[in-house]
Write a protein that holds these residues in place. Structure first.
Motif, PDB file in Angstrom:
ATOM      1  N   GLU A  28       0.811  -1.216   0.000  1.00 49.01           N
ATOM      2  CA  GLU A  28       0.000   0.000   0.000  1.00 49.01           C
ATOM      3  C   GLU A  28       0.848   1.273   0.000  1.00 49.01           C
ATOM      4  N   GLU A  29       2.061   1.199   0.542  1.00 51.01           N
ATOM      5  CA  GLU A  29       2.901   2.386   0.669  1.00 51.01           C
ATOM      6  C   GLU A  29       4.051   2.456  -0.318  1.00 51.01           C
ATOM      7  N   PHE A  30       4.467   1.305  -0.867  1.00 51.24           N
ATOM      8  CA  PHE A  30       5.713   1.242  -1.630  1.00 51.24           C
ATOM      9  C   PHE A  30       5.548   0.546  -2.971  1.00 51.24           C
ATOM     10  N   ALA A  31       6.336   1.003  -3.944  1.00 49.79           N
ATOM     11  CA  ALA A  31       6.538   0.303  -5.211  1.00 49.79           C
ATOM     12  C   ALA A  31       8.000  -0.138  -5.190  1.00 49.79           C
ATOM     13  N   ALA A  32       8.235  -1.440  -5.259  1.00 45.75           N
ATOM     14  CA  ALA A  32       9.592  -1.970  -5.111  1.00 45.75           C
ATOM     15  C   ALA A  32      10.107  -2.560  -6.417  1.00 45.75           C
ATOM     16  N   GLU A  33      11.405  -2.359  -6.645  1.00 45.32           N
ATOM     17  CA  GLU A  33      12.122  -2.957  -7.764  1.00 45.32           C
ATOM     18  C   GLU A  33      13.479  -3.417  -7.249  1.00 45.32           C
ATOM     19  N   SER A  34      14.171  -4.197  -8.072  1.00 40.04           N
ATOM     20  CA  SER A  34      15.520  -4.602  -7.693  1.00 40.04           C
ATOM     21  C   SER A  34      16.402  -4.686  -8.928  1.00 40.04           C
ATOM     22  N   CYS A  35      17.696  -4.609  -8.668  1.00 42.15           N
ATOM     23  CA  CYS A  35      18.687  -4.729  -9.738  1.00 42.15           C
ATOM     24  C   CYS A  35      20.022  -5.105  -9.106  1.00 42.15           C
ATOM     25  N   GLY A  36      21.005  -5.318  -9.959  1.00 43.56           N
ATOM     26  CA  GLY A  36      22.350  -5.624  -9.490  1.00 43.56           C
ATOM     27  C   GLY A  36      23.350  -4.663 -10.089  1.00 43.56           C
ATOM     28  N   LEU A  37      24.530  -4.620  -9.521  1.00 45.00           N
ATOM     29  CA  LEU A  37      25.589  -3.830 -10.134  1.00 45.00           C
ATOM     30  C   LEU A  37      25.846  -4.381 -11.536  1.00 45.00           C
ATOM     31  N   GLU A  38      25.688  -5.685 -11.671  1.00 45.33           N
ATOM     32  CA  GLU A  38      25.693  -6.379 -12.955  1.00 45.33           C
ATOM     33  C   GLU A  38      24.519  -7.340 -12.921  1.00 45.33           C
TER      34      GLU A  38
END
Length: 148
Positions: A28-38
């Motif tokens: 309800e409060e956040f939109a989350a994503e992820s990634c890496g340095l590579e």
């Protein structure tokens, strides 16, 4: 809604777990994503331990931080979930992003047989879930003042 980016070295374990927890626990409060340095390959043992908790990461792909930066993406919070040294390689995203570092052990560097590594990854998973829950609680308590 706050946009949060989790970054680790290869987007294969820790950042994927943190993203999944925040998407569910803080939807309800956040939109989350992820990634890496590579970009790497998602760790199959991480997929397994997350499935134990009802999270399906089997179809997840990995992304590189610089690709998101080139797309002009911006975030309110960028959280590195790797060592402080590795986190210093993370690009600076535009905007006034709060930068945090939550250093968790790297599942790709664990030793031992399969069962020993699974046990250690479960500990890391639980630590990440606890940290994400604490982050959500802090935001609910402090709101945007947590950026000051």
């Amino acid at each position: 809604m706050l946009h949060v980016l989790f970054v680790c070295e290869h987007n294969s374990a820790r950042s994927q777990m943190a993203e999944a927890f925040l998407q569910r626990l803080g939807a309800e409060e956040f939109a989350a994503e992820s990634c890496g340095l590579e970009a790497g390959t998602i760790n199959p043992l991480v997929v397994e331990v997350m499935a134990e908790e009802g999270y399906d990461l089997s179809e997840k792909t990995t992304r590189a931080a610089f690709d998101l930066l080139k797309q002009g993406r911006s975030y309110d919070v960028v959280i590195t979930v790797c060592s402080q040294k590795a986190s210093e390689q993370c690009p600076l995203f535009p905007g006034r992003a709060l930068r945090l570092n939550w250093p968790f052990d790297d599942p790709s560097r664990l030793e031992g047989d399969r069962e020993a590594r699974l046990a250690q990854i479960r500990i890391i998973r639980d630590q990440i879930r606890k940290q994400v829950a604490a982050f959500i609680d802090e935001y609910k308590e402090k709101g945007l003042s947590m950026f000051l």
